[in-house]
Design an enzyme around this catalytic site. Structure first.
Site, PDB file in Angstrom:
ATOM      1  N   GLU A   1      38.350  34.684  46.198  1.00 34.68           N
ATOM      2  CA  GLU A   1      38.305  34.296  47.615  1.00 34.68           C
ATOM      3  C   GLU A   1      37.684  32.909  47.781  1.00 34.68           C
ATOM      4  O   GLU A   1      37.213  32.294  46.814  1.00 34.68           O
ATOM      5  CB  GLU A   1      37.532  35.370  48.401  1.00 34.68           C
ATOM      6  CG  GLU A   1      38.247  36.711  48.342  1.00 34.68           C
ATOM      7  CD  GLU A   1      37.592  37.787  49.190  1.00 34.68           C
ATOM      8  OE1 GLU A   1      36.465  37.588  49.675  1.00 34.68           O
ATOM      9  OE2 GLU A   1      38.228  38.850  49.360  1.00 34.68           O
TER      10      GLU A   1
ATOM     11  N   ASN B   1      40.816  39.251  42.429  1.00 32.85           N
ATOM     12  CA  ASN B   1      40.953  38.388  43.605  1.00 32.85           C
ATOM     13  C   ASN B   1      39.878  37.315  43.615  1.00 32.85           C
ATOM     14  O   ASN B   1      38.728  37.557  43.265  1.00 32.85           O
ATOM     15  CB  ASN B   1      41.011  39.180  44.923  1.00 32.85           C
ATOM     16  CG  ASN B   1      39.919  40.205  45.098  1.00 32.85           C
ATOM     17  OD1 ASN B   1      39.379  40.737  44.142  1.00 32.85           O
ATOM     18  ND2 ASN B   1      39.589  40.492  46.342  1.00 32.85           N
TER      19      ASN B   1
ATOM     20  N   CYS C   1      52.309  39.561  46.979  1.00 31.08           N
ATOM     21  CA  CYS C   1      52.252  39.892  45.549  1.00 31.08           C
ATOM     22  C   CYS C   1      53.525  40.608  45.113  1.00 31.08           C
ATOM     23  O   CYS C   1      54.034  40.380  44.013  1.00 31.08           O
ATOM     24  CB  CYS C   1      51.025  40.745  45.244  1.00 31.08           C
ATOM     25  SG  CYS C   1      49.498  39.788  45.337  1.00 31.08           S
TER      26      CYS C   1
ATOM     27  N   CYS D   1      49.947  43.913  48.141  1.00 31.66           N
ATOM     28  CA  CYS D   1      50.385  43.277  49.395  1.00 31.66           C
ATOM     29  C   CYS D   1      51.803  42.710  49.238  1.00 31.66           C
ATOM     30  O   CYS D   1      52.333  42.591  48.135  1.00 31.66           O
ATOM     31  CB  CYS D   1      49.411  42.174  49.809  1.00 31.66           C
ATOM     32  SG  CYS D   1      49.680  40.594  48.980  1.00 31.66           S
TER      33      CYS D   1
ATOM     34  N   GLU E   1      46.657  40.372  41.727  1.00 35.12           N
ATOM     35  CA  GLU E   1      47.946  40.513  41.033  1.00 35.12           C
ATOM     36  C   GLU E   1      48.540  39.154  40.716  1.00 35.12           C
ATOM     37  O   GLU E   1      49.079  38.916  39.627  1.00 35.12           O
ATOM     38  CB  GLU E   1      48.947  41.296  41.906  1.00 35.12           C
ATOM     39  CG  GLU E   1      48.530  42.712  42.232  1.00 35.12           C
ATOM     40  CD  GLU E   1      47.681  42.824  43.498  1.00 35.12           C
ATOM     41  OE1 GLU E   1      46.893  41.896  43.789  1.00 35.12           O
ATOM     42  OE2 GLU E   1      47.805  43.849  44.186  1.00 35.12           O
TER      43      GLU E   1
ATOM     44  N   CYS F   1      45.176  36.790  45.618  1.00 36.10           N
ATOM     45  CA  CYS F   1      45.076  38.197  45.225  1.00 36.10           C
ATOM     46  C   CYS F   1      45.011  38.350  43.701  1.00 36.10           C
ATOM     47  O   CYS F   1      45.530  37.509  42.951  1.00 36.10           O
ATOM     48  CB  CYS F   1      46.298  38.966  45.703  1.00 36.10           C
ATOM     49  SG  CYS F   1      46.432  39.151  47.470  1.00 36.10           S
TER      50      CYS F   1
HETATM   51  N1  THU Z   1      43.885  41.665  47.760  1.00 35.54           N
HETATM   52  C1  THU Z   1      44.350  41.658  46.471  1.00 35.54           C
HETATM   53  O1  THU Z   1      43.725  41.083  45.577  1.00 35.54           O
HETATM   54  N2  THU Z   1      45.519  42.291  46.223  1.00 35.54           N
HETATM   55  C2  THU Z   1      46.264  42.946  47.147  1.00 35.54           C
HETATM   56  O2  THU Z   1      47.342  43.434  46.822  1.00 35.54           O
HETATM   57  C3  THU Z   1      45.773  43.083  48.503  1.00 35.54           C
HETATM   58  C4  THU Z   1      44.564  42.317  48.853  1.00 35.54           C
HETATM   59  C5  THU Z   1      42.628  40.960  48.054  1.00 35.54           C
HETATM   60  C6  THU Z   1      42.786  39.740  48.890  1.00 35.54           C
HETATM   61  C7  THU Z   1      41.415  39.621  49.494  1.00 35.54           C
HETATM   62  O3  THU Z   1      40.588  38.917  48.588  1.00 35.54           O
HETATM   63  C8  THU Z   1      40.919  41.053  49.604  1.00 35.54           C
HETATM   64  O4  THU Z   1      41.757  41.811  48.739  1.00 35.54           O
HETATM   65  C9  THU Z   1      40.995  41.627  50.996  1.00 35.54           C
HETATM   66  O5  THU Z   1      42.258  41.478  51.537  1.00 35.54           O
END
Ligand code: THU
Length: 168
Positions: free
Chosen positions: A64, A62, A115, A112, A75, A73
């Site tokens: 940010e 991820n 994704c 999520c 994935e 994210c």
């Molecule tokens: N996140 C992912 O990378 N993948 C997911 O399937 C769920 C959430 C990340 C997004 C964000 O940077 C952090 O997790 C918190 O939500």
């Protein structure tokens, strides 16, 4: 008459030691990816590793941003990179894992919704099932044999082709 229209399954392993070797290898790549995540805001580091039909493994994590919605994210970072580099190569499997900054994550990490949607389209385009391997930092591992398990009855481009004159 009733008929079964989603005869798919997810498997739950007690630990990574029970996984087929290929799945374990991919999970380890995902763990390495998680460690490199840029997650200063959530402090929740997610790692993904994608195995392509040509044998290449791609890591994603991820990313940010101070403008929160601009992040992405793990994935999707992994899948978009894979498709950018190898647009015609199928994704055979994806492993997903995460680490926080408070306690060990001892349960599988489930992707999520956004994704899942991207994974579903990727699977559909590749004409073969995408295996999804999910674990926290340790403990049980969930393996879905297809994205259809995680996102059944998904919205796909077929609707657009069928009900509009879109040329895409
Ligand atoms: N996140 C992912 O990378 N993948 C997911 O399937 C769920 C959430 C990340 C997004 C964000 O940077 C952090 O997790 C918190 O939500």
């Amino acid at each position: 008459m009733k008929k079964e229209i989603l005869p798919l399954s997810a498997l739950l392993f007690d630990s990574e030691n029970e996984l087929p070797e290929e799945d374990l290898k991919l999970l380890i790549e995902a763990r390495l990816a998680a460690q490199k995540a840029y997650a200063p805001y959530s402090r929740f580091k997610v790692g993904a590793a994608v195995k392509l039909a040509n044998g290449i493994i791609i890591q994603g994590n991820n990313q940010e941003n101070a403008a929160y919605p601009s992040g992405l994210c793990a994935e999707r970072v992994a899948l978009f990179y894979a498709h950018a580099q190898y647009p015609d190569v199928a994704v055979e499997s994806i492993a997903i894992t995460a680490l926080g900054n408070k306690g060990l994550i001892n349960e599988p990490l489930s992707p999520c919704g956004a994704c899942r949607q991207v994974m579903a389209e990727s699977e559909k385009n590749s004409n073969q099932p995408m295996r999804v391997i999910m674990q926290g930092q340790q403990g049980p591992v969930m393996v879905a044999e297809s994205m259809k398990v995680l996102l059944p009855f998904s919205f796909l481009d077929e609707y657009l082709h069928k009900y509009t004159n879109t040329t895409i």
